[in-house]
Design a protein around this motif. Structure first.
Motif, PDB file in Angstrom:
ATOM      1  N   VAL A   1      82.825 -47.022  57.853  1.00 46.92           N
ATOM      2  CA  VAL A   1      83.374 -47.938  58.865  1.00 46.92           C
ATOM      3  C   VAL A   1      82.307 -48.260  59.913  1.00 46.92           C
ATOM      4  CG1 VAL A   1      85.063 -48.151  60.742  1.00 46.92           C
ATOM      5  CG2 VAL A   1      85.788 -47.284  58.519  1.00 46.92           C
ATOM      6  N   VAL A   2      81.599 -47.243  60.380  1.00 44.77           N
ATOM      7  CA  VAL A   2      80.556 -47.453  61.388  1.00 44.77           C
ATOM      8  C   VAL A   2      79.422 -48.297  60.821  1.00 44.77           C
ATOM      9  CG1 VAL A   2      78.768 -46.272  62.746  1.00 44.77           C
ATOM     10  CG2 VAL A   2      81.101 -45.387  62.720  1.00 44.77           C
ATOM     11  N   GLN A   3      79.004 -48.032  59.586  1.00 45.22           N
ATOM     12  CA  GLN A   3      77.912 -48.797  58.983  1.00 45.22           C
ATOM     13  C   GLN A   3      78.296 -50.263  58.803  1.00 45.22           C
ATOM     14  OE1 GLN A   3      74.773 -47.599  58.585  1.00 45.22           O
ATOM     15  NE2 GLN A   3      75.722 -45.902  59.666  1.00 45.22           N
ATOM     16  N   ARG A   4      79.522 -50.512  58.414  1.00 47.54           N
ATOM     17  CA  ARG A   4      79.966 -51.909  58.247  1.00 47.54           C
ATOM     18  C   ARG A   4      79.992 -52.612  59.594  1.00 47.54           C
ATOM     19  NH1 ARG A   4      83.256 -53.353  53.261  1.00 47.54           N
ATOM     20  NH2 ARG A   4      83.429 -55.189  54.542  1.00 47.54           N
ATOM     21  N   THR A   5      80.394 -51.907  60.641  1.00 41.89           N
ATOM     22  CA  THR A   5      80.406 -52.486  61.987  1.00 41.89           C
ATOM     23  C   THR A   5      78.988 -52.820  62.422  1.00 41.89           C
ATOM     24  OG1 THR A   5      82.394 -51.241  62.547  1.00 41.89           O
ATOM     25  CG2 THR A   5      81.097 -52.090  64.387  1.00 41.89           C
ATOM     26  N   LEU A   6      78.050 -51.897  62.179  1.00 44.95           N
ATOM     27  CA  LEU A   6      76.657 -52.155  62.543  1.00 44.95           C
ATOM     28  C   LEU A   6      76.087 -53.349  61.774  1.00 44.95           C
ATOM     29  CD1 LEU A   6      75.233 -48.532  62.798  1.00 44.95           C
ATOM     30  CD2 LEU A   6      75.655 -50.139  64.669  1.00 44.95           C
ATOM     31  N   LEU A   7      76.416 -53.452  60.499  1.00 43.97           N
ATOM     32  CA  LEU A   7      75.952 -54.587  59.699  1.00 43.97           C
ATOM     33  C   LEU A   7      76.507 -55.895  60.252  1.00 43.97           C
ATOM     34  CD1 LEU A   7      74.441 -55.654  57.210  1.00 43.97           C
ATOM     35  CD2 LEU A   7      76.536 -55.264  55.906  1.00 43.97           C
ATOM     36  N   HIS A   8      77.779 -55.885  60.598  1.00 46.38           N
ATOM     37  CA  HIS A   8      78.416 -57.082  61.154  1.00 46.38           C
ATOM     38  C   HIS A   8      77.743 -57.480  62.473  1.00 46.38           C
ATOM     39  CE1 HIS A   8      81.555 -59.973  62.029  1.00 46.38           C
ATOM     40  NE2 HIS A   8      81.721 -59.407  63.221  1.00 46.38           N
ATOM     41  N   LEU A   9      77.517 -56.498  63.351  1.00 48.39           N
ATOM     42  CA  LEU A   9      76.857 -56.801  64.621  1.00 48.39           C
ATOM     43  C   LEU A   9      75.449 -57.321  64.404  1.00 48.39           C
ATOM     44  CD1 LEU A   9      78.069 -53.809  66.797  1.00 48.39           C
ATOM     45  CD2 LEU A   9      78.796 -56.204  66.948  1.00 48.39           C
ATOM     46  N   SER A  10      74.733 -56.760  63.450  1.00 47.43           N
ATOM     47  CA  SER A  10      73.388 -57.219  63.130  1.00 47.43           C
ATOM     48  C   SER A  10      73.407 -58.675  62.676  1.00 47.43           C
ATOM     49  CB  SER A  10      72.789 -56.328  62.046  1.00 47.43           C
ATOM     50  OG  SER A  10      71.584 -56.850  61.578  1.00 47.43           O
ATOM     51  N   GLN A  11      74.381 -59.029  61.858  1.00 42.93           N
ATOM     52  CA  GLN A  11      74.493 -60.404  61.386  1.00 42.93           C
ATOM     53  C   GLN A  11      74.837 -61.352  62.530  1.00 42.93           C
ATOM     54  OE1 GLN A  11      77.361 -59.755  58.292  1.00 42.93           O
ATOM     55  NE2 GLN A  11      75.789 -59.418  56.726  1.00 42.93           N
ATOM     56  N   LEU A  12      75.685 -60.912  63.448  1.00 41.38           N
ATOM     57  CA  LEU A  12      76.013 -61.750  64.608  1.00 41.38           C
ATOM     58  C   LEU A  12      74.790 -61.985  65.482  1.00 41.38           C
ATOM     59  CD1 LEU A  12      79.496 -60.367  65.718  1.00 41.38           C
ATOM     60  CD2 LEU A  12      78.989 -62.599  64.708  1.00 41.38           C
TER      61      LEU A  12
END
Length: 161
Positions: free
Chosen positions: A119-130
């Motif tokens: 869950v944390v890794q997916r959140t970090l990936l999403h923030l990185s893409q934003l």
């Protein structure tokens, strides 16, 4: 082998079961908070996690002391399971059932930790893409051609660019 080992092993496994159950509850709550993105509640849960980590460390130290004592008494000391093999038949069955339950809870704890990590890794990936979208204005940089059509500027941040 005396009843002291049976009671000490039982007490250790009882404390371990309590800690593991509490930790499963905290990890479940943490996963829910991660999905809700509740930063304040995540910060508030940290002391509970630390207290449970300390309790787990105390269980580990108690286990090591018990195995050292068993080794000094000439009993199997490589694991609690092998030490429990020296108990009477009834005690052995109860203790080994508790050991299997602890192992199952341990496996469940590993799965819960992995789930939270994902869950944390997916959140970090999403923030990185934003961040990349904001930085590039939503337009990817061309890999080879940097001709006149190339526009580098964050249109979302700076309309002048």
């Amino acid at each position: 082998m005396n009843d002291t080992y049976e009671s000490e092993i039982g007490a250790l496994l009882g404390e371990l079961a309590d800690v593991q159950s509490a930790l499963l509850a905290v990890l479940n709550e943490k996963r829910q908070l991660l999905m809700k993105n509740d930063v304040a509640a995540l910060t508030a849960i940290a002391p509970r996690e630390q207290e449970l980590a300390s309790r787990l460390q105390a269980c580990h130290e108690r286990r090591e002391q018990l195995l050292a004592q068993a080794d000094a008494d000439g009993l199997p000391a490589d694991s609690i399971e092998s030490l429990s093999g020296e108990l009477s038949a009834d005690s052995k069955q109860r203790v080994q059932a508790s050991i299997r339950e602890a192992a199952n809870r341990s496996q469940l704890l590993r799965h819960q930790c992995l789930t939270n990590w994902v869950v944390v890794q997916r959140t970090l990936l999403h923030l990185s893409q934003l961040i990349e979208i904001v930085a590039t204005g939503g337009r990817p940089k061309p890999t080879y051609d940097k001709g006149p059509g190339y526009h580098s500027g964050g249109a979302l941040v700076d309309r002048a660019a």
